[in-house]
Design a protein around this motif. Structure first.
Motif, PDB file in Angstrom:
ATOM      1  N   ALA A 204      54.404  64.073  74.044  1.00 14.59           N
ATOM      2  CA  ALA A 204      53.679  65.037  73.218  1.00 14.59           C
ATOM      3  C   ALA A 204      52.267  64.573  72.904  1.00 14.59           C
ATOM      4  O   ALA A 204      51.999  63.373  72.790  1.00 14.59           O
ATOM      5  N   LEU A 205      51.387  65.543  72.780  1.00 18.97           N
ATOM      6  CA  LEU A 205      50.041  65.255  72.292  1.00 18.97           C
ATOM      7  C   LEU A 205      50.091  65.058  70.781  1.00 18.97           C
ATOM      8  O   LEU A 205      50.926  65.639  70.096  1.00 18.97           O
ATOM      9  N   CYS A 207      48.328  65.385  66.934  1.00 15.90           N
ATOM     10  CA  CYS A 207      47.635  66.499  66.272  1.00 15.90           C
ATOM     11  C   CYS A 207      46.179  66.568  66.736  1.00 15.90           C
ATOM     12  O   CYS A 207      45.646  67.641  67.036  1.00 15.90           O
ATOM     13  N   THR A 210      45.976  67.813  70.245  1.00 13.53           N
ATOM     14  CA  THR A 210      46.268  69.249  70.304  1.00 13.53           C
ATOM     15  C   THR A 210      45.027  70.038  69.919  1.00 13.53           C
ATOM     16  O   THR A 210      44.671  71.037  70.556  1.00 13.53           O
ATOM     17  N   LEU A 211      44.371  69.559  68.883  1.00 14.39           N
ATOM     18  CA  LEU A 211      43.128  70.199  68.457  1.00 14.39           C
ATOM     19  C   LEU A 211      42.086  70.134  69.575  1.00 14.39           C
ATOM     20  O   LEU A 211      41.420  71.120  69.903  1.00 14.39           O
ATOM     21  N   ASN A 214      43.014  72.549  72.445  1.00 15.72           N
ATOM     22  CA  ASN A 214      42.751  73.958  72.147  1.00 15.72           C
ATOM     23  C   ASN A 214      41.258  74.266  72.170  1.00 15.72           C
ATOM     24  O   ASN A 214      40.812  75.265  72.738  1.00 15.72           O
ATOM     25  N   PRO A 376      56.496  54.430  66.421  1.00 21.92           N
ATOM     26  CA  PRO A 376      56.502  54.493  67.886  1.00 21.92           C
ATOM     27  C   PRO A 376      55.092  54.458  68.455  1.00 21.92           C
ATOM     28  O   PRO A 376      54.153  54.936  67.819  1.00 21.92           O
ATOM     29  N   HIS A 377      54.978  53.896  69.619  1.00 20.73           N
ATOM     30  CA  HIS A 377      53.685  53.883  70.286  1.00 20.73           C
ATOM     31  C   HIS A 377      53.840  54.546  71.646  1.00 20.73           C
ATOM     32  O   HIS A 377      54.530  54.026  72.516  1.00 20.73           O
ATOM     33  N   GLN A 410      43.831  56.961  68.394  1.00 28.03           N
ATOM     34  CA  GLN A 410      44.342  55.855  67.598  1.00 28.03           C
ATOM     35  C   GLN A 410      44.084  56.149  66.131  1.00 28.03           C
ATOM     36  O   GLN A 410      42.959  56.450  65.755  1.00 28.03           O
TER      37      GLN A 410
ATOM     38  N   ALA B  35      51.872  52.294  65.755  1.00 31.32           N
ATOM     39  CA  ALA B  35      50.995  53.436  65.848  1.00 31.32           C
ATOM     40  C   ALA B  35      50.884  54.142  64.527  1.00 31.32           C
ATOM     41  O   ALA B  35      50.676  53.506  63.500  1.00 31.32           O
ATOM     42  N   TYR B 213      62.282  53.362  69.493  1.00 29.28           N
ATOM     43  CA  TYR B 213      62.069  54.636  68.823  1.00 29.28           C
ATOM     44  C   TYR B 213      62.579  55.768  69.698  1.00 29.28           C
ATOM     45  O   TYR B 213      62.465  55.719  70.925  1.00 29.28           O
ATOM     46  N   HIS B 225      46.758  73.771  65.613  1.00 28.40           N
ATOM     47  CA  HIS B 225      45.410  73.231  65.371  1.00 28.40           C
ATOM     48  C   HIS B 225      44.413  74.030  66.191  1.00 28.40           C
ATOM     49  O   HIS B 225      44.340  73.871  67.402  1.00 28.40           O
TER      50      HIS B 225
END
Lengths: 581, 226
Positions: A204-205, A207, A210-211, A214, A376-377, A410, B35, B213, B225
């Motif tokens: 997943a991207l 936030c 995602t911005l 878009n 998680p990373h 990051q 993270a 995780y 967003h």
């Protein structure tokens, strides 16, 4: 890799039989594969599983899960990765690769033992020289992108260089095959110049991404997609899905990223038809002057420094672009005075890599997230496919071809906080949300970017080393400038603040995506390899790494290296059946 | 990145190891440890969990009971302890001085000199300012000295070209002799890196030893967003 190591034939240094040169000569393999990285792994898997007897020569040590340190915290590391000299002392060049650290630097070639040279005015960092089974796939970035007909026919669009002698249709089934075995997570985007593949679900991207996705689409028409990467998001055979611990370059106990050591090479060895010979520095291909056929490989044991010969019906070089060229050039004979496969004179020339010394970063909203080490990373970020000089789009006046962006987000601690004491500790926890993008741009193949044998220098093993001539041309210089500009445009469109861009061509930073040097083509006067990566001059000699790329499109090359290799192996086996090889 | 340069390593836009500041080296290491969103879920079924339970114990900085410095002399060590615990409270308990002493046994001569020179300079400032070596000052007095040092202007400047509306990184090398601010920043780099690479420091930043995780961080904003 337990099953791998038990079947591995240990090299001469670990055997009592010191007269192994004679022992080696007793067995004639069907094929010798040199190198166990992305292409070498596939070559030995494809050939051995088909029943051919394969000898796999690997310049490095056997890889083992006990070497993997992805879960080792800093305080368990001898010097906590704080002392640069522990790495730079023996790896002054390899340490320029940002994933070469105290954790894994012994996997890399010792630069003092294995030097190369460059002209003073053309410094070139030859990075990513791995000396472990699995080669670069131990530490690679895992970005896996297809090429398209737009790339294969690029010369027809802009008149630069040569077209590839294959089409997308030729390679498409091999892309499918490789992707389904390797496990590539990604998202279909329907772009003709970046074909979709057989993807596992994407990661997943964030936030912020995602911005960015878009807004980049809305304001610029550019696509931001989750990185297509060789990390599993679903279990695959004996490999578990990613558990998001972070540092893939230190290995993976659950085999969740693709590393040829525990996948293709392990499969090949498991077949019972592949003999892995570790610590074997390939020196030259041995020729039979009477038949003009390759008869084997001369290698040096890196532990004992003893010289050995090994024999086979065919030889496949997968040693990495420059290394394969080095072997061919060092294999010169009376009949092939300029090096094997070099009747065209093109061997060593048209060397390319990707430029990656421009990009940018900016601050994005944190969306209430706090920096913490307890989470998680995601091992990959996002990718922005090429948007410049597309077939039906506007054309730049300043440069041809294009570039893509790799990027990530990051939410970091405020390491640059001022002051000291409790006030510093408090400031440290203020989130710094950075989005960074780095451009990866195509470098045009030019005659004057080339490698040759340095007549005045040998490595620790007595093997003549390469002299590398590599520099930016006007096209790359203009492209780098545009990369910095468009990085700013992208980040600005995404809503980033405090944007910083960079364009740093004097540093000569090249991505570890070398290609060319022994290019494919149908014209024997202009190319080294056939469209099946067979040397025009020696029918049982193949080069199946990126050496054969006639050009180096901006997409990361490894997926194409693997797909082409499988295709060429199938051709080799057909030719062997027909008695042509 | 618009980070301020710290002696002796100047930030570079291209992240070669040689171009990273001490804190950036630490930052690079920590970035891959964790993270942004703490949503760890341990699942016993995943093969890596078995491995994690068998991880080897520490093999890093020697932690013997009768520790004595290997690189620093006793006086330098006392100065470092005094400074480090005020620079980052908890540093003494985390044996930051031992870590720095340990890594100095393999550091370059240049960095060794920079460290001892920084310790000596700040200690000299303490004498000049409060008539006592820093190791003998009260915590508040140490803070007073460190505040003075941290408020000095570094004798070097950054240069930013304006390009296409964005700042283009073109840092100039540090010139001139280092002043107290440079010495302060140099020591701070080592102390921050040593503290936050210790178990205590890592835990302070949220590290919990979990390496498994279920999923990466995902956007949970239903409104999207735009």
């Amino acid at each position: 890799m337990g099953s791998t190591t038990t079947k591995v034939r240990q090299n001469a240094s670990t055997r009592k039989d010191t007269n192994s040169s004679m022992a080696d000569k007793k067995q004639i393999f069907d094929v010798i594969v040199v190198g166990s990285g992305a292409s070498g792994g596939w070559a030995c898997k494809r050939l051995a599983e088909a029943g051919l007897k394969v000898a796999l020569l690997e310049a490095g040590r056997p890889q083992s899960f006990k070497n993997f340190s992805e879960h080792k915290p800093l305080f368990d590391l001898k010097y906590r990765d704080l002392v640069k000299s522990t790495v730079t002392k023996t790896r002054p060049i390899q340490s320029g690769f940002d994933i070469c650290s105290e954790y894994n630097y012994t996997w890399f070639a010792n630069d003092l033992d294995e030097p190369y040279s460059t002209p003073d005015d053309k410094p070139y960092q030859w990075l990513g020289r791995l000396r472990m089974t699995g080669g670069r796939t131990n530490v690679w970035g895992r970005v896996s992108l297809r090429f398209s007909d737009f790339d294969f026919q690029a010369a027809s669009h802009d008149g630069q260089g040569e077209n590839w002698p294959i089409t997308y249709k030729d390679i498409e089934p091999y892309y499918d095959l490789v992707e389904e075995y390797v496990g590539i997570c990604g998202q279909a985007e329907g772009l003709s110049h970046l074909p979709d593949g057989k993807f596992q679900p994407p990661m997943a991207l964030t936030c912020q991404e995602t911005l960015l996705r878009n807004r980049a689409k809305e304001k610029l028409g550019w696509t931001v997609t989750p990185t297509r990467s060789a990390n599993l998001t679903r279990p695959l055979r004996d490999r578990a899905r990613c558990h998001y611990c972070g540092p893939c370059e230190r290995g993976c106990q659950s085999k969740s990223y693709f590393n040829s050591a525990f996948t293709t090479v392990a499969d090949a060895v498991k077949s019972g038809n592949c003999t892995l010979i570790s610590n074997a520095m390939a020196y030259k291909v041995l020729m039979d002057a009477n038949t003009n056929r390759a008869r084997g490989v001369h290698y040096v044991d890196r532990n004992t420094l003893q010289h050995h010969e090994i024999s086979a019906r065919a030889v496949v070089l997968c040693a990495q672009t420059q290394e394969s060229a080095r072997i061919l050039l060092n294999s010169a004979t009376t009949q092939h005075p300029a090096g094997l496969g070099n009747s065209s004179g093109a061997l060593g020339h048209y060397f390319t890599a990707h430029i990656r010394s421009a990009g940018g970063s900016g601050e994005m909203p944190a969306f209430d997230a706090k920096p913490t080490l307890g989470g998680p990373h995601r091992p990959v970020g996002f990718y922005v496919p090429r948007f410049r000089n597309l077939k039906d789009g506007p054309q730049s006046k300043d440069f041809v071809r294009g570039y893509g962006f790799e990027g990530d987000t990051q939410i970091d601690f405020n390491w640059q906080a001022d002051g000291f004491g409790e006030a510093y500790k408090k400031s440290l926890l203020e989130p710094k949300t950075q989005v960074g993008v780095t451009g990866f741009g195509e470098v045009l193949p030019r005659w004057d970017n080339f490698v040759e044998i340095d007549k005045n220098k040998v490595d620790k093993f007595g093997i003549p080393v390469l002299r590398i001539h590599m520099s930016n041309g006007p096209n790359e210089t203009a492209m780098l400038k545009d990369i910095a500009t468009s990085a700013g445009q992208l980040l600005e469109a995404g809503g980033a603040k405090n944007i910083t861009t960079y364009n740093d061509p004097p540093r000569g930073r090249w991505a570890v995506h070398e290609a060319g040097i022994a290019r494919m083509g149908n014209d024997v006067k202009k190319s080294v390899l056939t469209p099946f990566q067979q040397t025009h001059d020696v029918k049982n000699l193949f080069v199946m790494d990126a050496s054969g790329f006639p050009s180096n499109p901006c997409q990361n090359p490894t997926l194409t290296i693997m797909a082409l290799c499988v295709r060429s192996c199938d051709f080799l086996m057909d030719e062997m059946k027909k008695g042509n090889v | 990145m618009n980070s301020r340069s710290i002696l002796p390593i100047i930030s570079q836009p291209s992240k070669s190891l040689k171009g990273l500041t001490r804190r950036e080296v630490l930052q690079r290491s920590l970035v891959v440890m964790g993270a942004t969103f703490a949503t760890s879920l341990v699942a016993g079924a995943h093969p890596v969990v078995r491995h994690l339970s068998m991880l080897a114990s520490a093999q890093g900085v020697p932690d013997e009971a009768n520790w004595s410095p290997r690189f620093l002399n006793a006086g330098q060590n006392n100065v470092l302890v005094a400074i480090s615990d005020r620079m980052l409270p908890g540093a003494r308990a985390a044996h930051v001085n031992r870590t720095i002493d340990w890594v100095m046994t393999v550091e370059s001569d240049e960095n060794r000199k920079l460290l001892t020179r920084a310790l000596a300079s700040i200690d000299t400032q303490a004498v000049k300012q409060l008539h006592s070596g820093i190791a003998k000052l009260s915590p508040d007095q140490v803070d007073e000295v460190l505040s003075f040092c941290s408020e000095q202007e570094p004798p070097h400047a950054e240069h930013d070209d304006d390009s296409a509306g964005w700042k283009l990184n073109q840092r100039t090398p540090l010139t001139g002799a280092p002043n107290l601010r440079d010495h302060f920043e140099y020591l701070k780099g080592w102390i921050v890196a040593s503290y936050y690479s210790s178990e205590a420091g890592l835990r302070e930043l949220g590290w919990d030893g979990v390496n498994y995780y279920e999923s990466p961080a995902e956007c949970e904003h239903a409104e999207g967003h735009q």
